[in-house]
Design an enzyme around this catalytic site. Structure first.
Site, PDB file in Angstrom:
ATOM      1  N   ALA A   1       0.830  -1.210   0.000  1.00  0.00           N
ATOM      2  CA  ALA A   1       0.000   0.000   0.000  1.00  0.00           C
ATOM      3  C   ALA A   1       0.859   1.252   0.000  1.00  0.00           C
ATOM      4  O   ALA A   1       0.608   2.206  -0.744  1.00  0.00           O
ATOM      5  CB  ALA A   1      -0.915  -0.001   1.234  1.00  0.00           C
TER       6      ALA A   1
ATOM      7  N   ASP B   1       2.625   1.507  -3.392  1.00  0.00           N
ATOM      8  CA  ASP B   1       1.698   1.993  -4.415  1.00  0.00           C
ATOM      9  C   ASP B   1       1.435   3.483  -4.256  1.00  0.00           C
ATOM     10  O   ASP B   1       1.302   4.215  -5.245  1.00  0.00           O
ATOM     11  CB  ASP B   1       0.371   1.223  -4.331  1.00  0.00           C
ATOM     12  CG  ASP B   1       0.514  -0.221  -4.785  1.00  0.00           C
ATOM     13  OD1 ASP B   1       1.478  -0.524  -5.512  1.00  0.00           O
ATOM     14  OD2 ASP B   1      -0.334  -1.048  -4.407  1.00  0.00           O
TER      15      ASP B   1
ATOM     16  N   LEU C   1       3.093  -3.954 -14.503  1.00  0.00           N
ATOM     17  CA  LEU C   1       1.748  -3.555 -14.893  1.00  0.00           C
ATOM     18  C   LEU C   1       1.362  -2.230 -14.248  1.00  0.00           C
ATOM     19  O   LEU C   1       1.769  -1.927 -13.123  1.00  0.00           O
ATOM     20  CB  LEU C   1       0.728  -4.622 -14.468  1.00  0.00           C
ATOM     21  CG  LEU C   1       0.858  -6.007 -15.112  1.00  0.00           C
ATOM     22  CD1 LEU C   1      -0.136  -6.963 -14.479  1.00  0.00           C
ATOM     23  CD2 LEU C   1       0.631  -5.920 -16.611  1.00  0.00           C
TER      24      LEU C   1
ATOM     25  N   LYS D   1      -4.202 -11.919  -9.515  1.00  0.00           N
ATOM     26  CA  LYS D   1      -2.791 -11.487  -9.568  1.00  0.00           C
ATOM     27  C   LYS D   1      -2.038 -12.191  -8.440  1.00  0.00           C
ATOM     28  O   LYS D   1      -2.223 -11.866  -7.265  1.00  0.00           O
ATOM     29  CB  LYS D   1      -2.696  -9.972  -9.417  1.00  0.00           C
ATOM     30  CG  LYS D   1      -1.276  -9.438  -9.532  1.00  0.00           C
ATOM     31  CD  LYS D   1      -1.252  -7.918  -9.422  1.00  0.00           C
ATOM     32  CE  LYS D   1       0.162  -7.380  -9.555  1.00  0.00           C
ATOM     33  NZ  LYS D   1       1.038  -7.821  -8.449  1.00  0.00           N
TER      34      LYS D   1
ATOM     35  N   GLU E   1       4.272 -17.023 -12.479  1.00  0.00           N
ATOM     36  CA  GLU E   1       4.748 -16.727 -11.128  1.00  0.00           C
ATOM     37  C   GLU E   1       5.135 -18.007 -10.404  1.00  0.00           C
ATOM     38  O   GLU E   1       4.378 -18.989 -10.401  1.00  0.00           O
ATOM     39  CB  GLU E   1       3.648 -16.025 -10.314  1.00  0.00           C
ATOM     40  CG  GLU E   1       3.192 -14.697 -10.870  1.00  0.00           C
ATOM     41  CD  GLU E   1       4.239 -13.608 -10.719  1.00  0.00           C
ATOM     42  OE1 GLU E   1       4.798 -13.457  -9.613  1.00  0.00           O
ATOM     43  OE2 GLU E   1       4.502 -12.910 -11.722  1.00  0.00           O
TER      44      GLU E   1
ATOM     45  N   CYS F   1      27.949  17.611   7.870  1.00  0.00           N
ATOM     46  CA  CYS F   1      27.071  16.627   8.499  1.00  0.00           C
ATOM     47  C   CYS F   1      27.461  15.220   8.057  1.00  0.00           C
ATOM     48  O   CYS F   1      27.399  14.901   6.867  1.00  0.00           O
ATOM     49  CB  CYS F   1      25.616  16.909   8.109  1.00  0.00           C
ATOM     50  SG  CYS F   1      24.448  15.708   8.774  1.00  0.00           S
TER      51      CYS F   1
END
Length: 688
Positions: free
Chosen positions: A39, A42, A88, A123, A180, A439
């Site tokens: 999530a 994406d 995709l 999927k 897959e 730094c």
């Protein structure tokens, strides 16, 4: 981000997104060790796509939209795919699916009455793999890798019982089946139980277990793991047994490869979405992990016409399932310092299982996000994920009274790494350390960026190695990386660095002593200079010395700044960032030191060989056999640039019926004009 985002903010955000998405791609595809959820990943990809749509002139050469997967693992032989293994485009709503079908119709110039049939199948959340069969016999197998080059896993694949060594029936002379490799939920649980008993590695989820099992050096280890395979497509083929997606997949099933029982064909959006909902309802009861439904245009001739964008076919779409959620305790907020000084807050969480995975961390992005959520240490927070490790915090779920008793989080005013002031520049969303190269955190991040995949891509020199080498005083600047050959004795004393690993690392470093100029410019880490901008600068200045000298001169000579601003694709903000970089004495010292170790060749622009390579084209009027998008895609595939208006720089105009002012302007400039049939002949000649 605000709708009033400035170009400078957009440039910085696109750079951050490219870096973040690239890192997560490597962790997920290359190391089987993801740190963020599906999530959250994406969400990053969608943010990048939305910004690129709003600021198309800022699209970076290392844009995540152009990347697929990650580089192949070093311990496996590399295999170049005859046809790219693409990813995709994702959809997250019914509206997204309807938009996809609308784009297909427009691209193909279909009438409203013409039916668009699509296949729909689950999927699978597994590892992409291609199987090459010659005369029906399995001869090679490879992972997807970065889409162009994968890993040779042929001996390992031969141990998977779903994959036949010999195809049944009358298969073509050569046919590459793609699908897959996965592990069922039950087999995954059994494997982890055995691993726990033997003291072995415990896998986070079935996908990671499948990927780790397939990538073993020793095929006997793969054979002992319960791997499965499900076919979903094909690549290179000497012949195709049908003219539809469904027809070819049924043929693959007849040859002895498993295909999804839930693959169906639909001709309307309502039925397609109903099938999606049906699969989602039974998702938890399926024996394997899935994270959405894939739609594909059924007609293969339409697939060929639709073609692809940078990393995805135009004829397919992954409709993802909604994220899974859980709540937990926010124990602390830590600050990480990035290459450009950006301070990123990271939530440390009470461990919680979300969708079968234990998660402990989440990014909070920036100070504004903390304020928007009003999240406080000690709060109960809601997390969401869709498949992997670090979820996204979507809100506070503490009781109002309990929440009110907690102190608000004060974003630090000083850098936690060096103590320098941390400030927010005008209209910036991020807060940055002002310490620059003083730094240590920024110096380490810049070194990590320098060797990263999108920059010099030095294999074997990863995040941990850079941090260790910096801490031990072996590497403080990019040039020091190329001087590691003089530190072999010290390297050999470090844990994990034997003779072979040292030789491999030094060989990988030596291979980068003549880096492409655009990659080197990107590697230097100039603010706002991403891959596309670096290429624009390289094309104009040809050498690093020329850009350096112009940058130094521009600090005092307005003509120098004007020269940089005049570069196509470079605006005043980016130009000033380049000048500021070379005005910093330490940066100039780093560049000059680096040039004693590397010799980037003069930058030369390579174009495809076709009659229109390198030319500027304009399409005008109505096109009758193809859409404007398809015509543009054809031109770009032949190495041409498509412009929206006619000028003296235009080389060729393709005019259809109804062409007006552009045709007149072409005549005024004496520009060659052809019709759509003439363009079709150019395309056909270039393809043959």
């Amino acid at each position: 981000m605000s709708g009033a985002l400035t170009e400078e903010q957009a440039t910085a955000e696109l750079e951050r997104l490219a870096r973040e998405i690239g890192r997560h791609n490597r962790l997920y595809h290359g190391e089987d060790a993801p740190e963020i959820s599906d999530a959250e990943y994406d969400a990053l990809v969608r943010s990048n796509a939305e910004l690129e749509a709003r600021f198309p002139h800022l699209v970076r050469e290392d844009s995540p939209a152009r990347q697929v997967g990650a580089a192949p693992a070093a311990h496996l032989a590399k295999v170049r795919h005859a046809l790219p293994m693409l990813s995709l485009e994702n959809a997250f709503s019914a509206e997204d699916v309807a938009d996809f079908i609308g784009r297909v119709r427009r691209f193909l110039s279909l009438s409203p009455e013409e039916e668009v049939a699509l296949t729909a199948e689950p999927k699978i959340d597994g590892l992409s793999c291609s199987l090459r069969y010659e005369r029906g016999r399995l001869v090679a197998a490879a992972t997807r890798g970065d889409g162009a080059t994968g890993e040779d896993v042929t001996p390992n694949v031969r141990t998977i019982r779903d994959i036949p060594d010999q195809l049944a029936g009358d298969a073509p002379d050569m046919f590459e089946i793609r699908g897959e490799v996965y592990m069922s939920k039950a087999d995954f649980a059994d494997l982890n139980a055995r691993q726990a008993e033997s003291g072995g590695k415990i896998f986070a989820n079935p996908r990671n277990a499948a990927a780790g099992s397939l990538r073993q050096k020793d095929p006997s280890i793969t054979a002992a793991r319960p791997l499965r395979f499900l076919a979903h497509g094909w690549g290179e083929a000497s012949a195709v047994p049908a003219d539809t997606q469904m027809g070819v997949m049924r043929a693959i099933g007849d040859w002895g490869l498993p295909i999804s029982e839930d693959m169906k064909r639909f001709c309307d959006v309502e039925s397609l979405l109903a099938h999606y909902a049906s699969i989602e309802r039974k998702r938890a009861d399926l024996p394997l992990d899935i994270d959405g439904v894939v739609y594909k245009v059924d007609r293969l001739d339409w697939q060929r016409r639709l073609g692809q964008v940078a990393k995805a076919p135009r004829w397919a779409l992954a409709h993802k399932f909604p994220a899974q959620r859980a709540e937990t305790l926010l124990k602390a907020i830590d600050i990480q310092v990035g290459r450009t000084g950006k301070l990123t807050p990271v939530a440390r969480l009470e461990p919680v299982t979300v969708g079968g995975v234990v998660v402990t961390n989440a990014t909070l992005h920036n100070a504004d996000e903390i304020q928007r959520l009003d999240v406080r240490v000690g709060d109960r927070v809601m997390l969401q994920r869709a498949g992997d490790v670090i979820p996204q915090i979507v809100g506070v779920v503490s009781a109002p009274d309990d929440h009110a008793k907690l102190p608000t989080y004060d974003f630090p005013a000083e850098c936690p790494a060096c103590g320098s002031a941390a400030v927010r520049e005008d209209e910036e969303v991020d807060i940055r350390c002002t310490g620059g190269l003083v730094c240590p955190a920024q110096r380490v991040e810049r070194l990590r960026h320098f060797v990263s995949r999108a920059a010099l891509d030095i294999e074997g020199l990863g995040q941990k190695s850079i941090e260790d080498f910096f801490a031990d005083g072996l590497v403080h600047s990019p040039a020091d990386i190329f001087r590691l050959k003089d530190q072999i004795d010290l390297l050999a004393k470090k844990e994990g660095w034997g003779g072979t690993s040292i030789r491999n690392l030094l060989a990988a470093i030596e291979a980068k002593r003549q880096p492409p100029l655009d990659r080197l410019l990107f590697a230097l880490g100039m603010r706002h200079v991403g891959g596309v901008t670096a290429r624009d600068l390289a094309r104009r200045f040809v050498t690093l010395e020329a850009l350096r000298d112009t940058g130094v001169r521009a600090a005092t000579d307005p003509a120098g700044l004007a020269e940089i601003v005049s570069v196509e694709g470079i605006g005043p903000v980016v130009a000033q960032a380049v000048v500021d970089f070379f005005a910093e004495p330490h940066n100039l010292e780093v560049v000059n030191d680096l040039l004693t170790e590397v010799s980037p060749p003069d930058f030369v622009v390579e174009t495809l060989q076709s009659p229109v390579s390198g030319k500027t084209l304009v399409f005008t009027g109505s096109l009758e056999t193809l859409s404007r998008d398809e015509a543009k895609a054809q031109a770009e595939a032949l190495g041409a640039k498509v412009a929206g208006s006619v000028s003296a720089k235009t080389d060729l105009v393709i005019a259809g019926p109804g062409a007006g002012s552009k045709l007149k302007k072409a005549a005024e400039h004496g520009i060659e004009v052809i019709d759509e049939a003439g363009w079709a002949q150019i395309v056909e000649a270039a393809r043959s």
